[in-house]
Scaffold this active site. Sequence first.
Site, PDB file in Angstrom:
ATOM      1  N   ARG A  27       0.760  -0.897  -0.262  1.00 34.98           N
ATOM      2  CA  ARG A  27      -0.066  -0.076  -0.001  1.00 34.98           C
ATOM      3  C   ARG A  27       0.774   1.487   0.024  1.00 34.98           C
ATOM      4  NH1 ARG A  27      -5.272  -0.643   2.287  1.00 34.98           N
ATOM      5  NH2 ARG A  27      -6.428  -2.292   1.394  1.00 34.98           N
ATOM      6  N   ARG A  31      -3.396   6.582   1.539  1.00 36.14           N
ATOM      7  CA  ARG A  31      -3.824   7.957   1.875  1.00 36.14           C
ATOM      8  C   ARG A  31      -2.942   8.423   2.494  1.00 36.14           C
ATOM      9  NH1 ARG A  31      -9.297   4.341   3.951  1.00 36.14           N
ATOM     10  NH2 ARG A  31      -7.240   3.089   3.916  1.00 36.14           N
ATOM     11  N   ARG A  40      -7.118  11.491  -6.204  1.00 39.95           N
ATOM     12  CA  ARG A  40      -8.537  10.288  -5.420  1.00 39.95           C
ATOM     13  C   ARG A  40      -8.939  11.555  -5.464  1.00 39.95           C
ATOM     14  NH1 ARG A  40     -11.358   9.794  -1.060  1.00 39.95           N
ATOM     15  NH2 ARG A  40     -12.007   7.497  -0.715  1.00 39.95           N
ATOM     16  N   ASP A  77      -6.838  -2.789  -7.719  1.00 37.74           N
ATOM     17  CA  ASP A  77      -7.517  -3.318  -5.842  1.00 37.74           C
ATOM     18  C   ASP A  77      -7.709  -5.011  -6.267  1.00 37.74           C
ATOM     19  OD1 ASP A  77      -8.328  -2.391  -3.269  1.00 37.74           O
ATOM     20  OD2 ASP A  77     -10.377  -4.434  -3.957  1.00 37.74           O
ATOM     21  N   TYR A 154     -15.403 -12.000   0.398  1.00 39.64           N
ATOM     22  CA  TYR A 154     -15.548 -10.883   0.164  1.00 39.64           C
ATOM     23  C   TYR A 154     -17.446 -11.546  -0.833  1.00 39.64           C
ATOM     24  CZ  TYR A 154     -11.768  -8.477   2.325  1.00 39.64           C
ATOM     25  OH  TYR A 154     -10.850  -7.374   2.878  1.00 39.64           O
TER      26      TYR A 154
END
Length: 354
Positions: A27, A31, A40, A77, A154
């Site tokens: 990652r 953020r 973003r 992702d 998921y």
Amino acid sequence: MSALKNDTLLRALLREPVAYTPVWLMRQAGRYLPEYNATRARAGSFLALCRNPDLATEVTLQPLARFALDAAILFSDILTVPDAMGLGLYFVEGEGPRFERPLREEWAIRDLRAPDPVAHLGYVLDAVRQIRRALDGAVPLIGFSGSPYTLACYMVEGESSSDFRHTKTLLYRRPDLLHRILEVNARAVTDYLNAQIEAGAQAVMIFDTWGGALTPHAYREFSLAYMGRVLDGLKREREGRRVPSVIFTKGGSLWLEDMAAIGCDALGLDWSVDLGSARRRVGDKVALQGNLDPAVLLGGAQAAESEAARLLAAYGQGSGHVFNLGHGISQYTVPENVSALVDAVRRLSPAYHA
Ligand code: CP3
């Protein structure tokens, strides 16, 4: 394609001699970087960012402009694959991923098909090609996918979960149906990774974030076996070089010997295992990637440096170690601490390759 100027990552993943220990961070585009948040915001949302190859290229390169990293990782992702299967991915701000149509009914499971990556994930392949052009051989580009089992978690839950109630109900009540999902997922992941390799990915990593929540027996049957199938189907060479593969099961440190035997080149490690003992356990079968606790970066530059020194010493002399975190970097990380970490690995690691 231009020649690779820094191939330290690829060499370390194949346990070939290197001058220093290569480093990248899970990652690494995220953020904690203000410039990521700005891009973003321009994209409008995380998914819009993933679907726009220009902007995905831009954020992939952002951490490389700040830190002396030895690899880029495709910005995307793992959940784009079930989205391409028609499950309807969306993100709820501050809460993570959701699917509009979780996979619970037998008819829906029987209807599930592996997507054609060119037709349904073309935006990812465009991003891979564009990132390769922008990198111009500076460092290798890592492609990735979720593991068949982690994707199934998921798909069946329809969101993140702490207990995987629906997935495990299926596993113990209707194992045949879970196997059916995993077969489709293994096909999908194989095709997807091969398409990324074809488009220019120079190494690939399989993220098995939830395999570690299984029993040892269930792990082998429902996660490891399907990662083995994916590895068996991967293109191993491209542009005259081997394309190394890494598998990462979070919470899998008890099973490293089993993981090392399924045909990957390297294992990703979470922070629960001592790197030196992991090395002794896998011997010369695979390289190791990891395994700094991402929380160390919250402790400051000093903590980052001393823990980096500890990890390098724990692995010891010789090639076969790729420095990384044991899981994704926290969004609360101060970028200066990442600089301190990366610089420490560069400064201290040549001594282990003399
Ligand atoms: O490593 C990288 O820099 C490449 C990009 C990457 C992302 N997700 C970007 C991302 C990679 C390799 C992933 C993998 C991924 N995605 C995994 C496996 C690895 C892991 O973390 O265990 C999983 C389980 C996912 C699914 C996912 N995506 C979740 C659960 C979330 C929400 C959690 C969170 O941090 O908010 C995401 C969103 C996501 N994926 C973000 C990023 C940068 C944050 C989204 C944002 O900008 O709002």
